[in-house]
Design a protein around this motif. Structure first.
Motif, short mmCIF file in Angstrom:
data_model
loop_
_atom_site.label_atom_id
_atom_site.label_comp_id
_atom_site.label_asym_id
_atom_site.label_seq_id
_atom_site.Cartn_x
_atom_site.Cartn_y
_atom_site.Cartn_z
N PRO A 113 -25.65 48.13 38.16
CA PRO A 113 -27.07 47.71 38.21
C PRO A 113 -27.60 47.48 39.62
N TYR A 114 -26.73 47.41 40.62
CA TYR A 114 -27.15 47.08 41.98
C TYR A 114 -26.95 48.32 42.87
N PRO A 115 -28.03 48.93 43.33
CA PRO A 115 -27.96 50.23 44.01
C PRO A 115 -26.95 50.29 45.15
N ASP A 163 -32.40 28.82 42.12
CA ASP A 163 -32.28 28.77 43.58
C ASP A 163 -33.03 29.96 44.18
N SER A 164 -34.18 29.71 44.74
CA SER A 164 -35.02 30.79 45.27
C SER A 164 -34.36 31.45 46.49
N ASP A 165 -33.64 30.70 47.29
CA ASP A 165 -32.95 31.29 48.45
C ASP A 165 -31.87 32.26 47.99
N LEU A 166 -31.14 31.88 46.96
CA LEU A 166 -30.10 32.76 46.44
C LEU A 166 -30.72 34.01 45.81
N ALA A 167 -31.84 33.82 45.13
CA ALA A 167 -32.54 34.96 44.53
C ALA A 167 -33.03 35.93 45.61
N ALA A 168 -33.53 35.39 46.72
CA ALA A 168 -33.99 36.25 47.81
C ALA A 168 -32.82 36.99 48.46
N PHE A 169 -31.70 36.32 48.54
CA PHE A 169 -30.49 36.93 49.08
C PHE A 169 -30.08 38.12 48.21
N LEU A 170 -30.11 37.94 46.90
CA LEU A 170 -29.79 39.02 45.97
C LEU A 170 -30.77 40.17 46.11
N LYS A 171 -32.04 39.84 46.22
CA LYS A 171 -33.07 40.87 46.32
C LYS A 171 -32.90 41.72 47.58
N GLN A 172 -32.43 41.11 48.66
CA GLN A 172 -32.21 41.85 49.90
C GLN A 172 -31.27 43.03 49.67
N GLY A 173 -30.17 42.79 48.96
CA GLY A 173 -29.36 43.88 48.45
C GLY A 173 -28.41 44.56 49.39
N GLN A 174 -28.65 44.50 50.70
CA GLN A 174 -27.79 45.21 51.64
C GLN A 174 -28.12 44.78 53.08
N ASN A 175 -27.35 45.32 54.01
CA ASN A 175 -27.57 45.09 55.44
C ASN A 175 -27.55 43.61 55.82
N TRP A 176 -26.66 42.86 55.17
CA TRP A 176 -26.53 41.44 55.52
C TRP A 176 -25.82 41.29 56.87
#
Length: 733
Positions: A113-115, A163-176
């Motif tokens: 599910p995660y590209p 947790d909105s910060d964790l949700a934003a982290f998930l949405k970023q998806g790559q290039n951490w």
């Protein structure tokens, strides 16, 4: 509102094997940590959403102890160590470990599910190419994203909702970045630290009953009497020793109750016996430690009642009102309540509803419970039918597309407002409706096929029991015969109790298998090995031989020609150019111990009359090995042959001691030298070896108190005595 005619009694069993080696401080698998952030926190958060819903949760002490090790003692594990390593600082072994182990998740629901994760998964091409062949195809950023994803996908969906910060982290998806990765790993630890307090909160509010299991999850009836296996399997072969470990059963139960009480502030009244394993004989030891009720599978009730309460060929329950109520157990003056799980409905959650619409699945389950209430209302004399649904609380949710969120939310919410179906903590039901029906004799068996086949039914199981018995007897005799530091004795017994856990035996035999079978095998034998190590005695060679009958992956090369070696400790490259080679650290994977040893590599081979061995250290062997008491070369094949080489710090030179069957002297049968390297030559005739005989060996480097290194780290070096035309064959090949 009318009283419910049926009560659903969900009983979630939360358990992980004891992955830690407390002697070395290493934790070899990450599943406590990963299931902690996904399942143990998630199951509790689901309950907190619906305060009206009641259920029971079984928390195994060895699981709780490992959670506390992460949160209070800063314990790590191999997976976490590699996760923390900066992507630009990964060693080759780290990169291989990542590619081999960071896709261990349900691909359909936790990777695809995660590209970005899916792209990395496809690039890895699991099953087609080795990790080593691919390590240079992955970029630094791809390795970092992989480090993140295999931790992130094990966060429960409800955590992203709150947790909105964790949700934003998930949405970023790559290039951490490295800092972002470390932020996630710190968040992981924060979530783990919530698990135990949240369960305490749920119990204090009256919503959840917390129960326990014997400390390290042993099969109590088999510890009590291995012959109990024959109640369900009359022809089952038994281990060589049928000695009872009744005292160990009492210790495992007592310590579980004490640990639970200390952690949660109240004694557990209920217990899920490990693997639902029960017998008539264990009733008193449970009652003596304050346990009021236990649970197991419905097939135990069927065999305890001679089939009177059982299922017909269509799966319908005969005398259903007798299944959906508690029973009473008695042995002497001791009593327990007992309930029996509906294994059909338990399996629906565990194996089937994952493929259904979650809302429909939840209503289907409630409909079945309501139907049981209607069918038994007259026979139950006004008591609601009790429908125990019991299964692991962590293992099925990765197979649900959304982690089971919609199913559990619907089930809890709909049950809370259902007019005919209530929810119960099992202990509450038994106090409100004490069991009136007595089982005269409780059948000895488990929740799986009402027998103990998985834990004693295979030769591998019995081999493991024999090794456990041998080690336990050694400890008992050593404790009685010598004055040994009390702390060491306590540590040694702890290793025995850990080795008694059911999990090691679960993976032996052909019933269950995973990519980690070898690691479970290694851990079991390592705990037994630790008993000997703690008491300063060399462990039997059998503990170095894998119990699993799987093919051993070669981690070394083979000799390609006879060797012409002068044993003098001098590093002459061409003498050993055709030797077999084992490079320390080449055994990798989840089963690899990461502590650095003394040896750099081992070379081995033959001339026409001798077995030859060489050890290289990081520097000059003569200096590096001065602190050794001995180098011990131990042969599994030929069995019972050992060489001890000592005197590394002495000016008089090295001393060789040997044992080979009844031979105890080695005059002229072996020569050793240490200088730049360590070299050893052993006469083949002394070993009793002829052409084409198998040679399996390993080398230990021991100080006066402990083993400092082992080559190979696990298992043995395996080779064959070459024939006289060895060089011609290899040349033609």
């Amino acid at each position: 509102m009318d009283a419910p005619t049926a009560g659903v009694a969900l009983f979630w069993h939360q358990h992980q094997p004891y992955y830690s080696d407390d002697i070395t401080g290493e934790t070899l698998m990450p599943w406590v940590r990963l299931h902690g952030t996904k399942d143990y926190i998630g199951m509790a958060l689901h309950l907190k959403e619906v305060p009206e819903f009641r259920c029971s949760i079984n928390l195994v002490p060895s699981l709780l102890m490992q959670i506390l090790a992460y949160t209070e003692k800063n314990r790590s594990d191999r997976h976490l160590d590699v996760s923390r390593t900066p992507a630009d600082g990964l060693s080759e072994d780290d990169a291989i470990y990542l590619l081999d182990h960071f896709f261990m998740a349900n691909a359909d629901n936790m990777i695809r599910p995660y590209p970005r994760y899916r792209k990395l998964y496809l690039k890895r091409d699991i099953g087609t190419q080795s990790a080593k062949s691919l390590i240079h195809r992955f970029t630094e950023q791809e390795y970092r994203d992989l480090q993140v994803w295999n931790n992130l996908t094990w966060f429960h969906p409800l955590l992203f909702e709150r947790d909105s910060d964790l949700a934003a982290f998930l949405k970023q998806g790559q290039n951490w970045t490295e800092n972002e990765k470390l932020w996630l790993l710190e968040k992981q630890k924060e979530v783990l630290a919530e698990i135990i307090p949240l369960h305490k909160e749920l119990e204090a509010g009256g919503q959840v009953e917390l129960t326990t299991t014997p400390f390290y999850h042993p099969i109590m009836p088999l510890l009590w009497d291995k012959r109990s296996a024959r109640e369900a399997m009359p022809n089952c072969p038994l281990p060589k020793s049928s000695e009872s470990y009744r005292a160990d059963v009492a210790v495992q139960v007592q310590r579980a109750v004490e640990f639970h009480t200390k952690l949660f502030g109240r004694k557990p009244r209920g217990m899920w016996p490990s693997e639902g394993s029960v017998s008539q004989e264990i009733i008193p030891v449970l009652a003596q430690h304050g346990i009021e009720w236990i649970a197991t599978d419905e097939e135990i009730l069927a065999h305890s009642t001679g089939g009177w309460v059982s299922r017909d060929g269509n799966g319908h329950v005969r005398n259903p009102e007798m299944l959906f109520r508690p029973w009473r157990l008695e042995e002497g003056t001791h009593q327990l309540g007992i309930v029996f799980r509906d294994h059909a409905m338990s399996d629906l959650i565990g194996f089937h509803y994952q493929r259904s619409d979650p809302t429909h699945a939840a209503h289907d389950l409630l409909g079945k419970v309501e139907g049981i209430g209607r069918a038994t209302v007259d026979a139950n004399g006004g008591r609601p039918a009790l429908v125990p649904i019991i299964l692991d609380g962590e293992n099925c949710w990765e197979y649900y597309p959304d982690g089971g969120v919609k199913f559990l939310r619907t089930l809890y919410q709909e049950t809370a407002r259902h007019p005919k179906v209530g929810s119960y903590r099992i202990g509450d039901y038994l106090r409100q409706y004490p069991p009136a029906d007595k089982i005269n004799r409780l059948f000895a068996g488990s929740w799986i096929s009402h027998n103990f086949a998985i834990w004693i039914g295979h030769q591998e199981d019995r081999d493991a029991w024999d090794l456990l018995d041998e080690t336990r007897k050694f400890l008992v005799e050593k404790q009685a015969a010598e004055s040994i530091d009390e702390k060491l004795i306590e540590q040694a017994w702890e290793e025995i109790y850990i080795a008694e856990g059911s999990d090691w035996f679960w993976w032996y035999g052909e019933d269950h298998s995973s990519d980690l079978d070898f690691l479970f095998d290694q851990l079991f034998r390592k705990h037994l090995y630790n008993v000997y190590s703690l008491l300063g005695v060399s462990a039997p060679p059998e503990l170095s031989r894998p119990i699993c009958r799987t093919e051993t992956r070669q981690v070394h090369t083979q000799p390609t020609s006879f060797l012409s070696v002068k044993v003098d400790g001098r590093d002459r490259f061409f003498e050993w150019i055709n030797a077999g080679e084992y490079v320390s650290g080449s055994q990798r994977g989840t089963m690899t111990l990461v502590t650095e040893g003394l040896t750099k590599r081992l070379l081995f081979g033959f001339n026409r009359d001798h077995f030859l061995l060489r050890l290289d250290t990081a520097g000059k062997a003569e200096s590096d090995l001065k602190k050794l008491k001995e180098i011990r070369v131990r042969f599994i094949e030929p069995s019972g042959t050992e060489f001890s080489i000592s005197g590394f710090g002495n000016s008089e030179g090295l001393t060789i001691g040997a044992v080979n069957g009844r031979k105890t002297e080695c005059i002229g049968c072996a020569v050793a030298a240490v200088g730049d390297i360590f070299e050893l030559s052993i006469d083949l005739d002394y070993l009793g070896l002829k052409e084409k005989h198998s040679v399996h060996f390993f080398v230990e480097l021991n100080s006066k108190t402990q083993s400092l290194d082992r080559v190979p780290i696990e298992g043995t070096i395996e080779t064959t005595v070459p024939s006289r035309d060895f060089e011609n064959i290899m040349w033609q090949a």
